[in-house]
Enzyme design. Structure first.
Site, PDB file in Angstrom:
ATOM      1  CD  GLU A   1      28.779  83.769  70.244  1.00  0.00           C
ATOM      2  OE1 GLU A   1      29.488  82.909  70.790  1.00  0.00           O
ATOM      3  OE2 GLU A   1      27.542  83.702  70.189  1.00  0.00           O
TER       4      GLU A   1
ATOM      5  CG  ASN B   1      26.273  87.363  64.464  1.00  0.00           C
ATOM      6  OD1 ASN B   1      25.338  88.156  64.405  1.00  0.00           O
ATOM      7  ND2 ASN B   1      26.120  86.110  64.909  1.00  0.00           N
TER       8      ASN B   1
ATOM      9  CG  HIS C   1      20.321  84.612  71.402  1.00  0.00           C
ATOM     10  ND1 HIS C   1      19.458  83.770  70.735  1.00  0.00           N
ATOM     11  CD2 HIS C   1      21.498  84.534  70.730  1.00  0.00           C
ATOM     12  CE1 HIS C   1      20.083  83.216  69.719  1.00  0.00           C
ATOM     13  NE2 HIS C   1      21.320  83.655  69.690  1.00  0.00           N
TER      14      HIS C   1
ATOM     15  CD  GLU D   1      22.990  83.878  66.423  1.00  0.00           C
ATOM     16  OE1 GLU D   1      22.873  83.348  67.544  1.00  0.00           O
ATOM     17  OE2 GLU D   1      24.061  83.888  65.785  1.00  0.00           O
TER      18      GLU D   1
ATOM     19  CG  ASP E   1      16.196  83.084  70.940  1.00  0.00           C
ATOM     20  OD1 ASP E   1      16.813  83.925  71.612  1.00  0.00           O
ATOM     21  OD2 ASP E   1      16.654  81.945  70.693  1.00  0.00           O
TER      22      ASP E   1
END
Ligand code: XIL
Length: 363
Positions: free
Chosen positions: A168, A215, A251, A283, A285
């Protein structure tokens, strides 16, 4: 394999015996599908690793460990390899590191023939107070970060096959995120991606055999942030900076289930793949605002579509969800009023999303 072909052969014999009846077709299908009965088997058939973020504290829960160890071929520490948790005390302390939780996760993975992915070495969040409040100069901070990267990667060498080296580092508009590592005081203020390059070079020294990833979130589609990461990756590849892959956090909400967005996602993966990079969905979701049957089924559909995007892209080697049970998901705490984002519900019952992923892996 021997057992599975035996099943299929047995099924065929059975089909032969009562050919022509609907019952026999159903029975044959059930028997033939057995080898891809769970996520791990289904993903193995695609040469995709299927992962979940995990926490050592939950391994003692009766339902947690059996699912993690059988359904997934990889785990990644949700928190326990982050700076703040793994390096809680200054280097002047006799015991600066705490590898306990991360070591327990690695031991669990090894005893279940799972791979371990490392997360994360350089991130603006979850940095130890001793670093944030230490008033270090830029050169001091560089020494701290280099030592951290070397120590952590050496500790896990040959146990962790890939690392999110930097997490990030960009703003949504593609500019560099202001952070303790970049410019406050940072080790590369004003020099763009130079500090990221430095971190990758240190990481390569720390474990030359580990695959090194950048990432980030909201980078699934082609946008200003993914453009900036693409430009960095192209530059790194051209100059031989040791970058092996890109992590797409993914996400998302149901808004992502839009043909234009999904097409942009596929195109984005493709342009990074053409740079020769490995692509990991790290990640995943899909958060919901309620747990109605309609929402769960819309969620399942989107999980299936994202899985299919990975299946269709040969460079996509990992599909990993951020946890696996709604009982332990970061979403309710970070997105007010939302939740129900994972594959098992709070009582460890499989949700429609589970079968959607399994079936997208098989078909
Ligand atoms: C989250 C964890 O899930 C939480 O438990 C923790 O409190 C905060 O961090 N992007 C990342 C992850 O790269 O490390 C974050 O994990 C979620 C967003």
């Amino acid at each position: 394999m021997i057992q599975s072909s035996g099943h299929i052969r047995g099924g065929l014999r059975f089909v032969g015996m009562i050919a022509g009846t609907a019952l026999c077709m159903v029975t044959f299908k059930a028997i033939a599908a057995a080898p891809a009965d769970n996520l791990r088997q289904a993903a193995a058939g695609r040469h995709i690793t299927i992962g979940a973020a995990a926490a050592s504290a939950y391994l003692a829960e009766p339902d947690y460990a059996p699912i993690l160890g059988s359904e997934f071929s990889q785990l990644q520490a949700e928190n326990e390899m982050k700076f703040g948790l793994i390096h809680p005390r200054p280097d002047t302390d006799a015991n600066p590191y705490n590898f306990k939780g991360a070591d327990a996760l690695v031991a669990f993975a090894q005893s279940h023939a799972m791979q371990v992915r490392g997360h994360t070495l350089v991130w603006h969040n979850q940095v130890s107070p001793w670093v944030r409040e230490g008033n270090y100069t830029a050169p001091e901070l560089a020494t701290i970060l280099q030592g951290h990267i070397h120590a952590v990667m050496t500790h896990f060498a040959s146990k962790v096959y890939a690392w999110d080296v930097v997490n990030e580092a960009f703003n949504d508009d593609g500019t560099m995120r202001s952070s303790i590592w970049y410019d406050k005081p940072g080790i590369g203020a004003g020099a763009g991606t130079k500090y990221i390059e430095q971190a990758f070079r240190w990481a390569h020294e720390g474990d030359p055999s580990a695959k090194l990833f950048y990432n980030d979130y909201d980078t699934e589609e082609i946008n200003k942030k993914s453009d900036a990461i693409y430009a960095m990756a192209a530059d790194f590849k051209k100059r031989g900076v040791p970058l092996d892959g890109i992590g797409f956090q993914a996400h998302v909400s149901l808004k992502f289930d839009d043909p234009a967005k999904l097409e942009s996602f596929a195109k984005n993966l493709d342009r990074f793949a053409k740079l020769g990079l490995e692509l990991h969905i790290t990640e995943l979701d899909i958060r919901l605002s309620d747990s109605s049957a309609e929402s769960l089924s819309a969620q399942a559909k989107l999980y299936g579509e994202i899985t299919t995007a990975c299946v269709r892209q040969p460079a996509c080697k990992l599909l990993q969800t951020w946890g696996f049970t709604d009982k332990h998901s970061w979403i309710p705490q970070f997105y007010k009023g939302q939740g129900w984002a994972l594959l098992w519900d709070e009582k460890y019952q499989k949700k429609p999303a589970y079968e959607a992923i399994r079936s997208a892996l098989v078909h």
